[in-house]
Every structure is written in C-alpha cells, then in structure tokens.
Write a protein that holds these residues in place. Structure first.
Motif, PDB file in Angstrom:
ATOM      1  N   THR A 107       0.867  -1.431   0.016  1.00 43.02           N
ATOM      2  CA  THR A 107      -0.007   0.052  -0.198  1.00 43.02           C
ATOM      3  C   THR A 107       1.082   1.313   0.048  1.00 43.02           C
ATOM      4  O   THR A 107       0.583   2.074  -0.557  1.00 43.02           O
ATOM      5  CB  THR A 107      -0.822  -0.045   1.205  1.00 43.02           C
ATOM      6  N   VAL A 108       1.843   1.338   1.075  1.00 43.38           N
ATOM      7  CA  VAL A 108       2.838   2.406   0.942  1.00 43.38           C
ATOM      8  C   VAL A 108       3.273   2.607  -0.627  1.00 43.38           C
ATOM      9  O   VAL A 108       3.343   3.648  -1.065  1.00 43.38           O
ATOM     10  CB  VAL A 108       4.039   2.138   1.790  1.00 43.38           C
ATOM     11  N   GLU A 109       3.837   1.565  -1.048  1.00 44.74           N
ATOM     12  CA  GLU A 109       4.606   1.838  -2.543  1.00 44.74           C
ATOM     13  C   GLU A 109       3.589   2.210  -3.482  1.00 44.74           C
ATOM     14  O   GLU A 109       3.759   3.023  -4.514  1.00 44.74           O
ATOM     15  CB  GLU A 109       5.272   0.499  -2.939  1.00 44.74           C
ATOM     16  N   ALA A 110       2.414   1.768  -3.365  1.00 45.16           N
ATOM     17  CA  ALA A 110       1.200   2.256  -4.382  1.00 45.16           C
ATOM     18  C   ALA A 110       0.871   3.823  -4.079  1.00 45.16           C
ATOM     19  O   ALA A 110       0.937   4.391  -5.095  1.00 45.16           O
ATOM     20  CB  ALA A 110      -0.109   1.318  -4.180  1.00 45.16           C
ATOM     21  N   LEU A 111       0.930   4.301  -3.050  1.00 42.59           N
ATOM     22  CA  LEU A 111       0.721   5.684  -2.897  1.00 42.59           C
ATOM     23  C   LEU A 111       1.833   6.574  -3.225  1.00 42.59           C
ATOM     24  O   LEU A 111       1.863   7.427  -3.948  1.00 42.59           O
ATOM     25  CB  LEU A 111       0.474   5.860  -1.237  1.00 42.59           C
ATOM     26  N   ILE A 112       3.049   5.920  -3.093  1.00 41.81           N
ATOM     27  CA  ILE A 112       4.307   6.811  -3.540  1.00 41.81           C
ATOM     28  C   ILE A 112       4.413   6.810  -4.913  1.00 41.81           C
ATOM     29  O   ILE A 112       4.978   7.715  -5.422  1.00 41.81           O
ATOM     30  CB  ILE A 112       5.556   6.090  -2.605  1.00 41.81           C
ATOM     31  N   ALA A 113       4.033   5.833  -5.609  1.00 41.50           N
ATOM     32  CA  ALA A 113       4.063   5.698  -6.954  1.00 41.50           C
ATOM     33  C   ALA A 113       3.123   6.810  -7.691  1.00 41.50           C
ATOM     34  O   ALA A 113       3.501   7.281  -8.799  1.00 41.50           O
ATOM     35  CB  ALA A 113       3.588   4.318  -7.586  1.00 41.50           C
ATOM     36  N   HIS A 131      -6.023   4.580   5.435  1.00 47.50           N
ATOM     37  CA  HIS A 131      -4.699   5.282   5.862  1.00 47.50           C
ATOM     38  C   HIS A 131      -3.765   3.980   5.354  1.00 47.50           C
ATOM     39  O   HIS A 131      -3.914   2.699   5.340  1.00 47.50           O
ATOM     40  CB  HIS A 131      -4.850   5.387   7.281  1.00 47.50           C
ATOM     41  N   PRO A 132      -2.506   4.606   5.339  1.00 46.18           N
ATOM     42  CA  PRO A 132      -2.052   5.899   5.511  1.00 46.18           C
ATOM     43  C   PRO A 132      -2.231   7.005   4.457  1.00 46.18           C
ATOM     44  O   PRO A 132      -2.870   6.410   3.473  1.00 46.18           O
ATOM     45  CB  PRO A 132      -0.502   5.522   5.497  1.00 46.18           C
ATOM     46  N   VAL A 133      -2.062   8.175   4.666  1.00 47.31           N
ATOM     47  CA  VAL A 133      -2.343   9.253   3.745  1.00 47.31           C
ATOM     48  C   VAL A 133      -0.844   9.775   3.369  1.00 47.31           C
ATOM     49  O   VAL A 133      -0.191  10.041   4.084  1.00 47.31           O
ATOM     50  CB  VAL A 133      -3.092  10.340   4.114  1.00 47.31           C
TER      51      VAL A 133
END
Length: 190
Positions: A107-113, A131-133
């Motif tokens: 999830t973290v990587e999907a957001l950073i992308a 979350h996270p945001v």
C-alpha cells in the motif's frame, strides 16, 4: 525523499491501555507499522509519542521518537510535531495512525508511485478512504498552520482537485481499532 510520521501520542482512553503496544501477530501495533515502513522505500521515520511515551520507548525500539507535549490539544498537534521533525530534504510524508495497524508495504509503495508536488494521495478500498495518507511538503506546510482544535481533514477538503485516490486491494487500510471491542473483533479475524 519520502518520510513517514507515525502518530502514537494519544491517551488511548477508550481502549484503556496504549494502542501502540497492543499485540497483533506476535508483535505490537507500532512494530507492525514500523515493519511495513522498513520494507518500503520510505527513507526516514519519525514516531510521535505523547501520553504513553516512556512505556512505548521501553517496549519498542524506535528509529526516531519525538515528544508532543501538547498531545491533549488534539491529533493535529502531534502531526505538526512530526512535520517539524522531518528532514529538510523530505518532499512529502506518509501519515500513519497507530490505531490503524494493518498497513502493508505494498500500500505504501502504491501511494508513493502516485506522489507529486502539491498532492494528497490516499488509499481506497471498496469505495472507502483509508490510511496511511501521503502529503506533499506543500500540504504539510498548510497543516503546520492549523490551530490545535482543527484536523488535517480541513486541508484535505480545501482543494479536492489535489486529492488523488489510489484503489488498493488491501482491506486493512480501513481497520481502525479504538475500543476493546474493536480489538477483539480484529483478533477474531486474524
């Protein structure tokens, strides 16, 4: 550089004990979040402690802890404390809440992308935001200007065009544990 701010400063009054230290899958909520962060491309992590600071620091080896002396004035004061502790090179930061323990590095990587300047990136599962945001540095600066009684949602709602929802196949983004009943429900599902 993308950083992480983990909020673990609250009193956990409804839970009756520190949520950061609740056990899940052989480790604490906080350790689970820190593990997901460590398996991502996040380069700097700040944990904001408050009411249960000493107990948390004793039980969980932390990367960097900062103390929010104003934690009783609201969650935004903890977020602001975390923002102030970020390195100057941080282009943005993911906000993790300690009572949302099922975060995953995917999830973290999907957001950073999907990160970009002046953007708020948040995960969505089954049509619901979780979350996270991820906040860009421009948005973090706006959060620093909020008065203690307001929440970061005010900044999120200020300009809907800069909010990007990223669909993820991770129902854990919606799990929020605030009460003993919530905790027992989570334990029964794992």
């Amino acid at each position: 550089m993308i950083a992480a701010i983990v909020l673990a400063a609250g009193k956990s009054e409804r839970m009756g004990r520190p949520k950061a230290l609740l056990p899940i899958a052989g480790r604490t909520f906080l350790e689970n979040i820190l593990d997901a962060i460590s398996r991502s491309s996040i380069q700097h992590t700040v944990v904001v402690a408050g009411h249960h600071r000493e107990e948390i620091e004793r039980c969980v080896p932390l990367v960097q802890t900062v103390f929010n002396a104003n934690y009783e004035q609201g969650m935004v004061t903890s977020l602001q404390t975390g923002i102030r502790a970020l390195p100057a090179a941080a282009a943005g930061a993911l906000l993790f809440l300690v009572d949302h323990p099922l975060v995953e590095s995917a999830t973290v990587e999907a957001l950073i992308a999907h990160f970009a300047p002046n953007r708020i990136v948040l995960p969505v599962f089954a049509g619901r935001r979780g979350h996270p945001v991820l906040f860009s540095s421009e948005v973090l600066t706006e959060i620093l200007e909020l008065p203690a009684g307001q929440g970061a949602n005010i900044v999120v709602k200020r300009d809907p065009k800069r909010v990007l929802e990223v669909p993820v196949d991770r129902p854990g983004i919606l799990v929020d544990v605030d009460t003993p009943e919530d905790f027992e429900k989570l334990r029964s599902q794992l």
